[in-house]
Design a protein around this motif. Structure first.
Motif, PDB file in Angstrom:
ATOM      1  N   ALA A   1      44.111  24.181  41.029  1.00 57.79           N
ATOM      2  CA  ALA A   1      43.973  23.686  39.660  1.00 57.79           C
ATOM      3  C   ALA A   1      42.835  22.681  39.546  1.00 57.79           C
ATOM      4  O   ALA A   1      42.059  22.713  38.582  1.00 57.79           O
ATOM      5  CB  ALA A   1      45.288  23.052  39.204  1.00 57.79           C
ATOM      6  N   VAL A   2      42.730  21.780  40.514  1.00 55.18           N
ATOM      7  CA  VAL A   2      41.673  20.768  40.467  1.00 55.18           C
ATOM      8  C   VAL A   2      40.301  21.442  40.421  1.00 55.18           C
ATOM      9  O   VAL A   2      39.441  21.094  39.591  1.00 55.18           O
ATOM     10  CB  VAL A   2      41.771  19.828  41.688  1.00 55.18           C
ATOM     11  CG1 VAL A   2      40.532  18.946  41.778  1.00 55.18           C
ATOM     12  CG2 VAL A   2      43.029  18.979  41.594  1.00 55.18           C
ATOM     13  N   TYR A   3      40.072  22.415  41.301  1.00 52.60           N
ATOM     14  CA  TYR A   3      38.770  23.083  41.344  1.00 52.60           C
ATOM     15  C   TYR A   3      38.530  23.943  40.105  1.00 52.60           C
ATOM     16  O   TYR A   3      37.461  23.879  39.486  1.00 52.60           O
ATOM     17  CB  TYR A   3      38.670  23.937  42.595  1.00 52.60           C
ATOM     18  CG  TYR A   3      37.355  24.688  42.683  1.00 52.60           C
ATOM     19  CD1 TYR A   3      36.167  24.012  42.950  1.00 52.60           C
ATOM     20  CD2 TYR A   3      37.307  26.067  42.480  1.00 52.60           C
ATOM     21  CE1 TYR A   3      34.953  24.688  43.015  1.00 52.60           C
ATOM     22  CE2 TYR A   3      36.104  26.755  42.539  1.00 52.60           C
ATOM     23  CZ  TYR A   3      34.927  26.059  42.809  1.00 52.60           C
ATOM     24  OH  TYR A   3      33.730  26.728  42.864  1.00 52.60           O
ATOM     25  N   LEU A   4      39.520  24.737  39.712  1.00 54.19           N
ATOM     26  CA  LEU A   4      39.324  25.668  38.598  1.00 54.19           C
ATOM     27  C   LEU A   4      39.199  24.933  37.261  1.00 54.19           C
ATOM     28  O   LEU A   4      38.423  25.357  36.397  1.00 54.19           O
ATOM     29  CB  LEU A   4      40.473  26.675  38.551  1.00 54.19           C
ATOM     30  CG  LEU A   4      40.543  27.652  39.735  1.00 54.19           C
ATOM     31  CD1 LEU A   4      41.760  28.553  39.617  1.00 54.19           C
ATOM     32  CD2 LEU A   4      39.265  28.488  39.825  1.00 54.19           C
ATOM     33  N   LEU A   5      39.947  23.851  37.086  1.00 47.73           N
ATOM     34  CA  LEU A   5      39.796  23.070  35.862  1.00 47.73           C
ATOM     35  C   LEU A   5      38.404  22.444  35.791  1.00 47.73           C
ATOM     36  O   LEU A   5      37.840  22.271  34.707  1.00 47.73           O
ATOM     37  CB  LEU A   5      40.869  21.988  35.781  1.00 47.73           C
ATOM     38  CG  LEU A   5      42.295  22.487  35.505  1.00 47.73           C
ATOM     39  CD1 LEU A   5      43.294  21.346  35.619  1.00 47.73           C
ATOM     40  CD2 LEU A   5      42.393  23.150  34.135  1.00 47.73           C
ATOM     41  N   GLY A   6      37.858  22.125  36.958  1.00 41.74           N
ATOM     42  CA  GLY A   6      36.502  21.593  37.009  1.00 41.74           C
ATOM     43  C   GLY A   6      35.441  22.619  36.667  1.00 41.74           C
ATOM     44  O   GLY A   6      34.283  22.266  36.394  1.00 41.74           O
ATOM     45  N   GLN A   7      35.807  23.903  36.682  1.00 41.86           N
ATOM     46  CA  GLN A   7      34.868  24.958  36.321  1.00 41.86           C
ATOM     47  C   GLN A   7      34.856  25.236  34.821  1.00 41.86           C
ATOM     48  O   GLN A   7      34.034  26.010  34.344  1.00 41.86           O
ATOM     49  CB  GLN A   7      35.220  26.255  37.075  1.00 41.86           C
ATOM     50  CG  GLN A   7      35.249  26.114  38.589  1.00 41.86           C
ATOM     51  CD  GLN A   7      33.968  25.511  39.130  1.00 41.86           C
ATOM     52  OE1 GLN A   7      33.879  24.315  39.350  1.00 41.86           O
ATOM     53  NE2 GLN A   7      32.957  26.345  39.332  1.00 41.86           N
ATOM     54  N   GLY A   8      35.778  24.626  34.091  1.00 39.51           N
ATOM     55  CA  GLY A   8      35.803  24.800  32.649  1.00 39.51           C
ATOM     56  C   GLY A   8      36.137  26.204  32.200  1.00 39.51           C
ATOM     57  O   GLY A   8      35.616  26.681  31.185  1.00 39.51           O
ATOM     58  N   LEU A   9      37.029  26.886  32.939  1.00 42.42           N
ATOM     59  CA  LEU A   9      37.368  28.267  32.595  1.00 42.42           C
ATOM     60  C   LEU A   9      38.266  28.322  31.370  1.00 42.42           C
ATOM     61  O   LEU A   9      39.065  27.426  31.119  1.00 42.42           O
ATOM     62  CB  LEU A   9      38.093  28.944  33.771  1.00 42.42           C
ATOM     63  CG  LEU A   9      37.344  28.991  35.112  1.00 42.42           C
ATOM     64  CD1 LEU A   9      38.213  29.673  36.155  1.00 42.42           C
ATOM     65  CD2 LEU A   9      36.011  29.710  34.965  1.00 42.42           C
ATOM     66  N   ALA A  10      38.142  29.407  30.610  1.00 40.23           N
ATOM     67  CA  ALA A  10      39.042  29.647  29.489  1.00 40.23           C
ATOM     68  C   ALA A  10      40.452  29.884  30.021  1.00 40.23           C
ATOM     69  O   ALA A  10      40.650  30.257  31.193  1.00 40.23           O
ATOM     70  CB  ALA A  10      38.573  30.841  28.675  1.00 40.23           C
ATOM     71  N   LYS A  11      41.451  29.725  29.155  1.00 36.72           N
ATOM     72  CA  LYS A  11      42.861  29.761  29.544  1.00 36.72           C
ATOM     73  C   LYS A  11      43.232  31.025  30.315  1.00 36.72           C
ATOM     74  O   LYS A  11      43.789  30.956  31.422  1.00 36.72           O
ATOM     75  CB  LYS A  11      43.724  29.631  28.293  1.00 36.72           C
ATOM     76  CG  LYS A  11      45.224  29.713  28.522  1.00 36.72           C
ATOM     77  CD  LYS A  11      45.963  29.599  27.195  1.00 36.72           C
ATOM     78  CE  LYS A  11      47.464  29.770  27.355  1.00 36.72           C
ATOM     79  NZ  LYS A  11      48.168  29.680  26.054  1.00 36.72           N
ATOM     80  N   THR A  12      42.916  32.194  29.755  1.00 31.84           N
ATOM     81  CA  THR A  12      43.323  33.442  30.401  1.00 31.84           C
ATOM     82  C   THR A  12      42.506  33.716  31.654  1.00 31.84           C
ATOM     83  O   THR A  12      43.029  34.221  32.648  1.00 31.84           O
ATOM     84  CB  THR A  12      43.198  34.620  29.408  1.00 31.84           C
ATOM     85  OG1 THR A  12      44.072  34.381  28.293  1.00 31.84           O
ATOM     86  CG2 THR A  12      43.591  35.942  30.066  1.00 31.84           C
ATOM     87  N   ARG A  13      41.223  33.376  31.641  1.00 29.63           N
ATOM     88  CA  ARG A  13      40.386  33.554  32.835  1.00 29.63           C
ATOM     89  C   ARG A  13      40.881  32.663  33.974  1.00 29.63           C
ATOM     90  O   ARG A  13      40.905  33.075  35.136  1.00 29.63           O
ATOM     91  CB  ARG A  13      38.934  33.228  32.487  1.00 29.63           C
ATOM     92  CG  ARG A  13      37.917  33.738  33.501  1.00 29.63           C
ATOM     93  CD  ARG A  13      36.513  33.628  32.915  1.00 29.63           C
ATOM     94  NE  ARG A  13      35.495  34.161  33.806  1.00 29.63           N
ATOM     95  CZ  ARG A  13      35.179  35.436  33.908  1.00 29.63           C
ATOM     96  NH1 ARG A  13      35.817  36.336  33.172  1.00 29.63           N
ATOM     97  NH2 ARG A  13      34.227  35.839  34.735  1.00 29.63           N
ATOM     98  N   TYR A  14      41.269  31.461  33.635  1.00 31.09           N
ATOM     99  CA  TYR A  14      41.844  30.539  34.618  1.00 31.09           C
ATOM    100  C   TYR A  14      43.136  31.115  35.198  1.00 31.09           C
ATOM    101  O   TYR A  14      43.329  31.155  36.414  1.00 31.09           O
ATOM    102  CB  TYR A  14      42.115  29.203  33.939  1.00 31.09           C
ATOM    103  CG  TYR A  14      42.944  28.221  34.749  1.00 31.09           C
ATOM    104  CD1 TYR A  14      42.340  27.361  35.646  1.00 31.09           C
ATOM    105  CD2 TYR A  14      44.325  28.165  34.597  1.00 31.09           C
ATOM    106  CE1 TYR A  14      43.092  26.456  36.383  1.00 31.09           C
ATOM    107  CE2 TYR A  14      45.083  27.269  35.330  1.00 31.09           C
ATOM    108  CZ  TYR A  14      44.470  26.417  36.209  1.00 31.09           C
ATOM    109  OH  TYR A  14      45.221  25.536  36.945  1.00 31.09           O
TER     110      TYR A  14
END
Length: 251
Positions: free
Chosen positions: A158-171
């Motif tokens: 979560a820490v890394y992926l939230l830092g990538q600014g992904l959209a909800k479904t892509r995340y």
């Protein structure tokens, strides 16, 4: 505690449904709460061995709903770090005693809640600057280790992926892909180290319908349920569980 007892089923059924909802609809970040809850009533090794096949079933059930909606570059770097992290986790598990595992599960639960609180109050801000490959590899290493010893790889992802600014479904799709692969990889270690037993596998058969039910509910809730409500309840549960596990170890 006897594995096939009403008291154990009273804990395991809600825990498994919760894991399905979390992994199916809310990014897997708090699915490890299920293992934390079970560690209150079962030996940590039994809790981990019991949950992994169910988590793998949840992964397989949710993967079609998010097929090819993931962010492959982010998934790839996490998986590259996750492989050695899983191996390190296996080595640690072989050395550690049950209380050490309980302590890690409890500490991870509290650290996760503290991290979320820091974001809520603006002390930590994610999404403004994309993390680089090195950060992703470190996050993957932590993901693999914590996933092996406590099924708690979600926070690192979560820490890394939230830092990538992904959209909800892509995340969400990216977390589903990552943990499908990581759980499949670590299952070989679990089998070879005797973490799976005949009793836990039989229990998994009884709990499998609840895992599928939770996954279905999670996929539906992904589009309808406010995330704030789901996570608020989860953070309270994680705080209580983490404190109880640490207290049990220290006393």
């Amino acid at each position: 505690m006897e594995l096939f007892s009403l008291s154990v089923f009273a804990f395991t059924i809600p825990a498994v449904i919760f894991a399905g909802i979390s992994k199916g609809g809310f990014g897997s970040g708090v699915a490890f709460a299920s293992a934390s809850i079970l560690a209150l009533v079962l030996d940590p090794g039994i809790a981990l061995g019991l949950m992994l096949p169910l988590l793998m079933l949840i992964d397989a059930s949710s993967l079609p709903a998010y097929w090819r909606k993931w962010d492959w570059p982010s998934a790839k770097v996490l998986l590259l770090g996750g492989i050695p992290g899983t191996v390190i986790g296996a080595l640690f598990y072989a050395w550690a005693n049950p209380d050490a595992i309980r302590l890690i599960i409890g500490v991870v639960a509290l650290l996760f809640v503290a991290w979320q609180a820091a974001q809520k109050f603006g002390l930590i801000r994610l999404g403004r600057t994309r993390f680089g490959r090195r950060t992703g590899l470190i996050a993957g290493l932590v993901l693999g280790f914590t996933s092996f010893v406590s099924h708690a790889g979600g926070p690192a992802a979560a820490v890394y992926l939230l830092g990538q600014g992904l959209a909800k479904t892509r995340y969400q799709a990216t977390t589903v892909l990552i943990f499908w692969a990581v759980n499949l990889f670590k299952s070989g270690f679990y089998a070879g180290m005797g973490i799976f037993t005949k009793e836990t596998l039989l229990m998994d058969l009884a709990l499998a319908p609840f895992a599928v039910l939770g996954t279905w509910l999670g996929i539906k809730a992904h589009h309808k349920m406010p995330e704030s409500l789901f996570f608020a309840v989860t953070y309270v549960a994680l705080t209580c569980t983490g404190l109880k596990l640490i207290y049990d170890v220290l006393t």
